[in-house]
Design an enzyme around this catalytic site. Sequence first.
Site, short mmCIF file in Angstrom:
data_model
loop_
_atom_site.label_atom_id
_atom_site.label_comp_id
_atom_site.label_asym_id
_atom_site.label_seq_id
_atom_site.Cartn_x
_atom_site.Cartn_y
_atom_site.Cartn_z
N PRO A 1 11.19 51.69 68.29
CA PRO A 1 11.08 50.02 68.87
C PRO A 1 12.01 49.23 70.01
O PRO A 1 12.94 49.71 70.31
CB PRO A 1 11.77 49.48 67.06
CG PRO A 1 12.25 51.26 66.86
CD PRO A 1 11.87 52.56 67.71
N ASN A 2 11.11 48.06 70.39
CA ASN A 2 11.80 47.83 71.13
C ASN A 2 11.99 47.94 72.42
O ASN A 2 11.74 47.19 73.44
CB ASN A 2 12.61 46.79 70.59
CG ASN A 2 12.33 46.11 69.42
OD1 ASN A 2 11.84 44.94 69.61
ND2 ASN A 2 13.70 46.33 68.46
N ARG B 1 14.85 42.86 77.67
CA ARG B 1 15.34 42.67 76.92
C ARG B 1 16.48 42.64 77.03
O ARG B 1 17.17 44.08 77.36
CB ARG B 1 15.10 43.45 75.57
CG ARG B 1 15.79 43.69 74.49
CD ARG B 1 15.10 44.62 73.48
NE ARG B 1 16.64 44.98 72.36
CZ ARG B 1 16.58 45.76 71.91
NH1 ARG B 1 15.87 46.91 72.66
NH2 ARG B 1 17.64 46.01 70.90
N TYR C 1 20.58 46.96 78.35
CA TYR C 1 19.51 48.53 78.73
C TYR C 1 18.82 48.55 79.82
O TYR C 1 18.42 49.43 80.22
CB TYR C 1 18.34 47.94 77.50
CG TYR C 1 18.81 47.95 76.39
CD1 TYR C 1 19.21 49.34 75.69
CD2 TYR C 1 19.49 46.74 75.60
CE1 TYR C 1 19.99 48.96 74.21
CE2 TYR C 1 18.91 46.56 74.32
CZ TYR C 1 19.83 47.58 73.70
OH TYR C 1 19.72 47.65 72.24
N ASN D 1 13.64 58.90 72.58
CA ASN D 1 14.84 57.54 72.58
C ASN D 1 14.74 56.96 71.26
O ASN D 1 13.24 56.23 70.94
CB ASN D 1 14.50 57.05 73.57
CG ASN D 1 15.67 55.08 73.37
OD1 ASN D 1 16.21 55.46 72.51
ND2 ASN D 1 16.02 55.15 74.61
N ALA E 1 16.37 51.52 67.14
CA ALA E 1 16.28 51.74 65.76
C ALA E 1 16.69 52.64 65.00
O ALA E 1 17.45 52.82 63.77
CB ALA E 1 16.39 50.20 65.34
N GLU F 1 17.63 63.81 72.52
CA GLU F 1 17.85 62.70 71.84
C GLU F 1 18.95 62.15 73.13
O GLU F 1 19.98 62.54 73.77
CB GLU F 1 19.10 62.94 71.06
CG GLU F 1 19.37 61.05 70.48
CD GLU F 1 20.22 61.17 69.04
OE1 GLU F 1 20.67 59.91 68.31
OE2 GLU F 1 20.94 62.48 68.64
N HIS G 1 19.71 57.91 74.65
CA HIS G 1 20.05 56.77 74.71
C HIS G 1 20.14 55.84 75.89
O HIS G 1 20.83 56.01 76.67
CB HIS G 1 20.78 56.72 73.50
CG HIS G 1 20.42 57.01 72.15
ND1 HIS G 1 20.18 56.34 71.40
CD2 HIS G 1 21.13 57.81 71.36
CE1 HIS G 1 19.57 56.68 70.10
NE2 HIS G 1 20.17 57.96 70.95
N ARG H 1 28.93 50.51 71.08
CA ARG H 1 28.60 49.67 70.21
C ARG H 1 29.32 49.35 69.10
O ARG H 1 30.18 49.68 68.40
CB ARG H 1 27.14 50.11 70.08
CG ARG H 1 27.22 49.70 71.81
CD ARG H 1 25.93 49.24 72.65
NE ARG H 1 25.25 48.41 71.72
CZ ARG H 1 23.37 48.23 71.54
NH1 ARG H 1 22.67 48.94 71.91
NH2 ARG H 1 22.69 47.16 71.57
#
Length: 146
Positions: A10-11, A18, A23, A75, A78, A99, A101, A108
């Site tokens: 998502p996103n 964004r 990012y 990825n 969320a 995985e 990111h 974070r």
Amino acid sequence: MAKILILHGPNLNLLGDREPHIYGSDTLDDINQRCQVQCANSGHELTSLQSNAEADFIDRLHNARRDGTDFMLVNFGAFTHTSIAIRDAILATEIPFIEVHLSNLYSREEYRQHSFFTDIAIGCIVGLGAQGYELALQAAFKRLEN
């Protein structure tokens, strides 16, 4: 030739706009195009999916069980911190995955520092921005050779 699937959560469709300070400025199309070239140059087939919907992610994972997918880069966005359903679906595929990111989860917010997938991934690349995808593909190619 191996079939490699990249799943973007998502996103991630908003990449480039964004929070570029977190990012980066690369768009999702930029990332996918570089990965496509990297796979083609290595003789592998690449497909990708970005979805903001958990059900789409799960359906694509179910399809990966049947379509000959050999390896995945994921990825989870969320979903990393929230989705037991996706964890169950990815376990059911029995397909190895890395995985990825863009940001360093561990620098974070505390709630972002837990992943439901790290323990079942063959590896994780975090915090290296869009380059993380390229590095994950290199690792996937090496793994597929062996």
